[in-house]
Design a protein around this motif. Sequence first.
Motif, short mmCIF file in Angstrom:
data_model
loop_
_atom_site.label_atom_id
_atom_site.label_comp_id
_atom_site.label_asym_id
_atom_site.label_seq_id
_atom_site.Cartn_x
_atom_site.Cartn_y
_atom_site.Cartn_z
N UNK A 653 5.90 1.95 3.88
CA UNK A 653 4.72 1.19 3.86
C UNK A 653 3.72 1.64 4.61
N UNK A 654 2.47 1.79 3.49
CA UNK A 654 1.54 2.23 4.21
C UNK A 654 -0.35 1.96 3.24
N UNK A 655 -0.52 1.64 4.83
CA UNK A 655 -2.17 0.44 4.33
C UNK A 655 -2.95 1.86 4.98
N UNK A 656 -4.14 0.83 4.42
CA UNK A 656 -5.20 1.83 4.94
C UNK A 656 -6.61 1.00 4.55
N UNK A 657 -6.80 0.71 5.16
CA UNK A 657 -8.70 -0.38 6.04
C UNK A 657 -9.90 0.64 4.94
N UNK A 658 -9.72 0.23 3.36
CA UNK A 658 -11.22 1.21 3.29
C UNK A 658 -11.87 0.07 3.88
#
Length: 775
Positions: A653-658
């Motif tokens: 799982x990869x999360x990006x803080x836009x």
Amino acid sequence: MGKLVGFFVLSSSLLFAQSNTGELRLRVTDTSGLAVKTSIQIVSEANQYRRVLSTDDQGVLTLLHLPYGVYQVEIKEPGFAEVSQSVDVHSSIPTEYPVELKVAAPSESLTVSAANTLIDPDQAGSVNRVGSDSIQNRVSSIPGRSIQDLVNSQPGWLYEGNAVLHPRGSEYQTQFVVDGIPLTDNRSPSFGPQIEADDVQSMNIYTAGIPAEYGRKMGGVVEINTLQDSQPGFHGKVVLSGGSFESAGAFAQGQYTWGKNTFVASSSGGMTSHYLNPVVVQNYTNRGTLGDFSTNYQRDLTPKDRLTLSLRHELSRYELPNEQVQQAAGQLQTADNLETMGIVSCQHTFSPNMLADLKGMVRDNANDFYSNTKSTPIEILQHNRFREGYFKSSITISHKRHEIKAGVESDNLFPHENFNYNITDPTQFDSNTPLTFTFMAHRPDLEQAGYVQDLIRLTNWTVSAGVRWDHYQFILNRQALEPRLAISRFFPSANVIIHFSYDRVFQTPSFENLLLSSATAATTLNPISLQLPVAPSEGNYYEAGLAKVFFNKIRLDANYFRRAVNNFADDDQINNTTIRFPIAFRKTIIYGAEAKLDWPVWKKFSGFLSYSYELGNAFNPVTGGLFLGNDTLIPSTGFFPVSQDQRNTVRGRLRYQVAPRLWVAGGLQFDSGLPFEFQCDPSLTLDQCVAGEVPTYGQQVVDRINFTRGRIYPTFQVSASAGADLYKSGRLDMRFQVDGTNLTNVVDVIDFGGLFSGNAIGPSRSVAMRLTTNF
């Protein structure tokens, strides 16, 4: 129940208990010694712990149930110099930690360099942590599976059947330790209602290097902490969720702290049309509803004494999925489970180096199974229940480099079994099989244990050594000694820990339907029968591995493990029902490797990637259980892959803080496929046998099976999520999250009907939404 309560009252004065977590007591003052009321941020990236909490009017903040590790304490109070200090929590004895704030000179701040909290140099063995960050931002689950899904995301764990967790090839050998109380019965959705993940603060997950205080179910240990840190005033949380499969859920929790008292109450409910894993893609008759209610009261009687009282009531009611033929016949099978549990805990600190703790638990569990008259080929009724009284005591002594723990526990279980059947299609059974059968029995299951363990810190070496004694008295009378050892070496210059562990295990059989499978009456069900007592499993677990931090941002854990177990526990189920009977084989050998990359925060990215390789074989003959008719034809020699023998498993799982209030994430899941046993009539070709499975399971399911290799074809699933902070202030914040799972919409065949397992198909493409409000 009255006798259990009476026994608890008589025994409580003799018992003490503890858990594998610590307590941190912060006191913030200025240079004159006056208390400062302020906000404190506490961070441990290895434990996925990140909280902002406030001290009370006396400048005191007490943090309970902290997993062992290194924590960073940060204070930014106007008018004072900023403070950043690291604190080690490696003892269940409360750690007193004073913080003195100094008046800030113009443009001046006092900062102690931050420690790397991604690695714990004093950790003796491997342990996976699931903290508040992961729980808060988890992918939404079907009601009844939120805890199981979090555990299943860890390397070495996989699902089989109806969301039943299997750690490193073990069958029904998982125990959940809820607030220090071990629950050794099956906690999957098909056997017991779950605790909602929103009610959980943190989890520690062991598959090796297991402390000596844990025994009986040793495939994997999941420590669950539901108790919260006390914060002055009233605080709470409300969660609303819904999505595909007509799923909906609600959770509410409130906490009020006044003086030395804290009261917490929570309640949850949910419903879905996909409660269990269906046996065909049409998902026939699969509705479920569940609920949970709990209260907790805690009072600091004195600075050295704490009392905690907890009460929890859980229930679930659900339908059993039908096959094609059963649906056409109008079959409807339903089941329910109700559980009520009460826990009392008393803790006393004798000195800064000695702590005693007591825990006692009583619970009542009822599990019912119903079939209508159109059920085929058999109509089953079952009313099983058990009552349990559990007591645990220990004392902890800290002396120089040693932390010694010693304790005893007693688990008194009183199972009652009531099983009935009526055969509705005699052509599916041997002609001598009775058309009806009734069985009722009850018998106490009495188990006792004692242990001693020592955690030794020698500069860069850490050693955890212990021994446990278990006594099991149910159908058989057995006892065993179990030495445990975990040792690690920390290399500061390389930011690497190398570790090794050995666990001797003694695993008691599952008690579900054990009275029936052990009764002589069961042998009358078929003129050909084999009945052997199910003995406890005994074996050796080995693990070697390392933990390495790169760039102070990424952590790598890699382990090799090997398990060799005699009297390997397995289960035999009736068709695709949730009714199972414990069995055992001569031995099993399971080995494999696991690796996991974690990056809590790196610029705007966070996430994880894990890989597991596992190979396991069970060796004939059977050594325990009830076998009837053709089931008795199991070979007396040779071996076969265990049902959890999935060679390759990947989770990521990869999360990006836009933006500060907006994030997106993507995930993947790869399963190389479990083995199955398929018996083809010798008079038919393989293609003819395969074609014969289509009317039962459907073409879509049959196309996912490699009948030549005896394995299910691999599956690859993709998920996507997005979340936003809708509102945020000092007293209130609202978060919204939407998740899409199995976006590839693969027919996820988990199990294919065989000798000892039913059919199970995972959820198809689905969408879920969750709105969380904290106040």
